[in-house]
Design an enzyme around this catalytic site. Structure first.
Site, PDB file in Angstrom:
ATOM      1  N   ARG A 170     -11.180   0.316  14.766  1.00 16.63           N
ATOM      2  CA  ARG A 170     -11.052   1.095  13.541  1.00 16.63           C
ATOM      3  C   ARG A 170     -11.960   0.462  12.483  1.00 16.63           C
ATOM      4  O   ARG A 170     -13.079   0.897  12.282  1.00 16.63           O
ATOM      5  CB  ARG A 170      -9.580   1.145  13.105  1.00 16.63           C
ATOM      6  CG  ARG A 170      -9.260   2.206  12.090  1.00 16.63           C
ATOM      7  CD  ARG A 170      -7.774   2.373  11.902  1.00 16.63           C
ATOM      8  NE  ARG A 170      -7.101   1.151  11.433  1.00 16.63           N
ATOM      9  CZ  ARG A 170      -5.819   1.099  11.089  1.00 16.63           C
ATOM     10  NH1 ARG A 170      -5.063   2.172  11.201  1.00 16.63           N
ATOM     11  NH2 ARG A 170      -5.277  -0.015  10.655  1.00 16.63           N
ATOM     12  N   TYR A 226      13.358  32.710   5.564  1.00 16.70           N
ATOM     13  CA  TYR A 226      12.077  33.406   5.638  1.00 16.70           C
ATOM     14  C   TYR A 226      11.735  33.757   7.083  1.00 16.70           C
ATOM     15  O   TYR A 226      11.892  32.943   7.994  1.00 16.70           O
ATOM     16  CB  TYR A 226      10.960  32.525   5.076  1.00 16.70           C
ATOM     17  CG  TYR A 226      10.904  32.491   3.573  1.00 16.70           C
ATOM     18  CD1 TYR A 226      10.658  33.649   2.841  1.00 16.70           C
ATOM     19  CD2 TYR A 226      11.086  31.292   2.890  1.00 16.70           C
ATOM     20  CE1 TYR A 226      10.601  33.617   1.457  1.00 16.70           C
ATOM     21  CE2 TYR A 226      11.030  31.248   1.501  1.00 16.70           C
ATOM     22  CZ  TYR A 226      10.783  32.414   0.789  1.00 16.70           C
ATOM     23  OH  TYR A 226      10.726  32.376  -0.582  1.00 16.70           O
ATOM     24  N   MET A 249      10.004  26.097  -0.310  1.00 14.88           N
ATOM     25  CA  MET A 249       9.468  25.166  -1.293  1.00 14.88           C
ATOM     26  C   MET A 249      10.549  24.267  -1.884  1.00 14.88           C
ATOM     27  O   MET A 249      10.323  23.076  -2.123  1.00 14.88           O
ATOM     28  CB  MET A 249       8.763  25.923  -2.423  1.00 14.88           C
ATOM     29  CG  MET A 249       8.123  25.005  -3.451  1.00 14.88           C
ATOM     30  SD  MET A 249       7.189  25.876  -4.718  1.00 14.88           S
ATOM     31  CE  MET A 249       5.785  26.443  -3.762  1.00 14.88           C
ATOM     32  N   LYS A 251       0.829  -1.208   0.000  1.00 11.26           N
ATOM     33  CA  LYS A 251       0.000   0.000   0.000  1.00 11.26           C
ATOM     34  C   LYS A 251       0.861   1.256   0.000  1.00 11.26           C
ATOM     35  O   LYS A 251       2.037   1.226   0.385  1.00 11.26           O
ATOM     36  CB  LYS A 251      -0.942  -0.004   1.202  1.00 11.26           C
ATOM     37  CG  LYS A 251      -0.247   0.017   2.558  1.00 11.26           C
ATOM     38  CD  LYS A 251      -1.268  -0.036   3.681  1.00 11.26           C
ATOM     39  CE  LYS A 251      -0.585   0.016   5.041  1.00 11.26           C
ATOM     40  NZ  LYS A 251      -1.568   0.015   6.144  1.00 11.26           N
TER      41      LYS A 251
END
Length: 357
Positions: free
Chosen positions: A127, A252, A301, A34
């Site tokens: 769950r 930043y 980024m 998965k």
């Protein structure tokens, strides 16, 4: 080409698989693929482990992708189907589906085709799965279905098998052991942690997830303590180096203040690569020339910053973010998360290099 890349070591993958098969005995391990094989590449892992008896994925989209690769190994959908018409795809592609609620059971009742199914029991995870109040009715309905619904067995999931205190896991196992199953039904209970910690839970099938990729399934230590080898190593390079005076700021929002006169490196790594902006706290290490240095300031980024102190390195110097020399588990703990999030977070623009093929 951008410097940031993840290196996938197939020799380490094969090593871990051999260990899993041995530690799972007498059970047969399922390979959990998965989330793109926990970020390692579902295609690569599935084709490398061509002797696997079973693959396990979350949803039908992942399973279909395996079939499109020409892989005909049995596949079980760990979340089952989301719509009734997906049962047609299960029949066509020969997928096993998990059944964890009465809505899915009703879809099976109304299905005219043939499909293999596993019953999911909520033994204490709370769950997915039929609860203790529902299990008698779930079994009654399962037994009433026509022979075109081919029941394979029962599955549960441990909530705390990765912890030192196994009390809850043993309660869950006792709950499952009280079930009276048809003779041909198989049992699949043990996840990665339980493969090591609860051999009495192995039964017929185990599910090897995070340990297949060389990472510890426990809350402490790293995979090497259990004979595992990390399959993924993520590296980048230093793009620039700046000298800062004490109390000079960088990044930043002036997110970093130099604690003393020293060197600051900018590396190719950002939230655009999937590296969360919240991860850097001054506690998360990277490895340069065998030495640990902290990530500092705000992740941008495309870039992040590393405080080198009195050390200085040239542009182009390799920086290991986690993997073969800097344990992924160590980095995850420092970041306040788990290794799974680190290996699955990287975006498609991160270059992939396969070694050991």
């Amino acid at each position: 080409m951008r410097a940031l890349k993840k290196i996938i070591n197939l020799n380490a993958l094969r090593h871990n698989w051999a260990l899993i098969k041995q530690r799972s005995l007498p059970a047969t391990p399922m390979v959990v693929l998965k989330a793109d094989a926990y970020g390692h590449g579902m295609t690569t892992v599935a084709k490398t482990l061509d002797d696997a008896r079973y693959f396990a994925v979350s949803c039908i989209e992942e399973a279909i992708a395996l079939r499109h690769l020409g892989i005909d190994t049995p596949v079980v959908l760990l979340e089952g189907v989301y719509r009734a018409d997906e049962l047609l795809l299960c029949e066509y592609y020969q997928f096993d589906t998990l059944v964890h609620n009465f809505r899915q059971m009703q879809w099976l009742k109304e299905f005219n085709g043939s499909v293999k199914a596993w019953l999911k029991v909520d033994s204490g995870m709370h769950r997915l799965g039929f609860t203790q109040d529902e299990i008698a009715e779930a079994f009654a309905q399962a037994h009433s279905l026509p022979v075109n619904i081919q029941w394979q067995g029962v599955i549960t999931h441990f909530a705390c098998s990765d912890e030192d205190d196994l009390t809850h896991a043993k309660k869950q196992l006792a709950c499952m052991d009280r079930l009276v199953l048809p003779a041909h039904w198989k049992r699949c209970y043990a996840n990665s942690a339980a493969i090591f910690a609860l051999p009495q839970a192995h039964y017929d099938y185990t599910r090897s997830g995070i340990m297949l990729y060389g990472l510890s399934p426990f809350m402490h230590g790293d995979g090497s303590a259990y004979g595992l080898q990390p399959v993924m190593t993520v590296i980048t390079e230093i793009l620039a180096v700046r000298h800062l005076e004490k109390n000079e700021t960088a990044g930043y929002g002036q997110g970093f203040t130099a604690p003393e006169s020293g060197w600051l490196a900018t590396i190719a790594l950002g939230y655009g690569d999937g590296f969360a902006r919240t991860i850097t706290s001054g506690a998360v290490p990277v490895l340069i020339a065998g030495q640990r240095y902290p990530l500092v300031g705000r992740v941008a980024m495309d870039m992040a910053m590393v405080w080198l102190g009195s050390d200085r390195y040239a542009e182009g110097t390799i920086v290991e973010l986690f993997g073969s020399h800097l344990p992924t588990e160590e980095v995850a703990r420092a970041a306040g998360t788990i290794p799974h999030t680190l290996t699955t977070m990287l975006m498609p623009r991160v270059h992939v290099e396969i070694v050991g093929g």
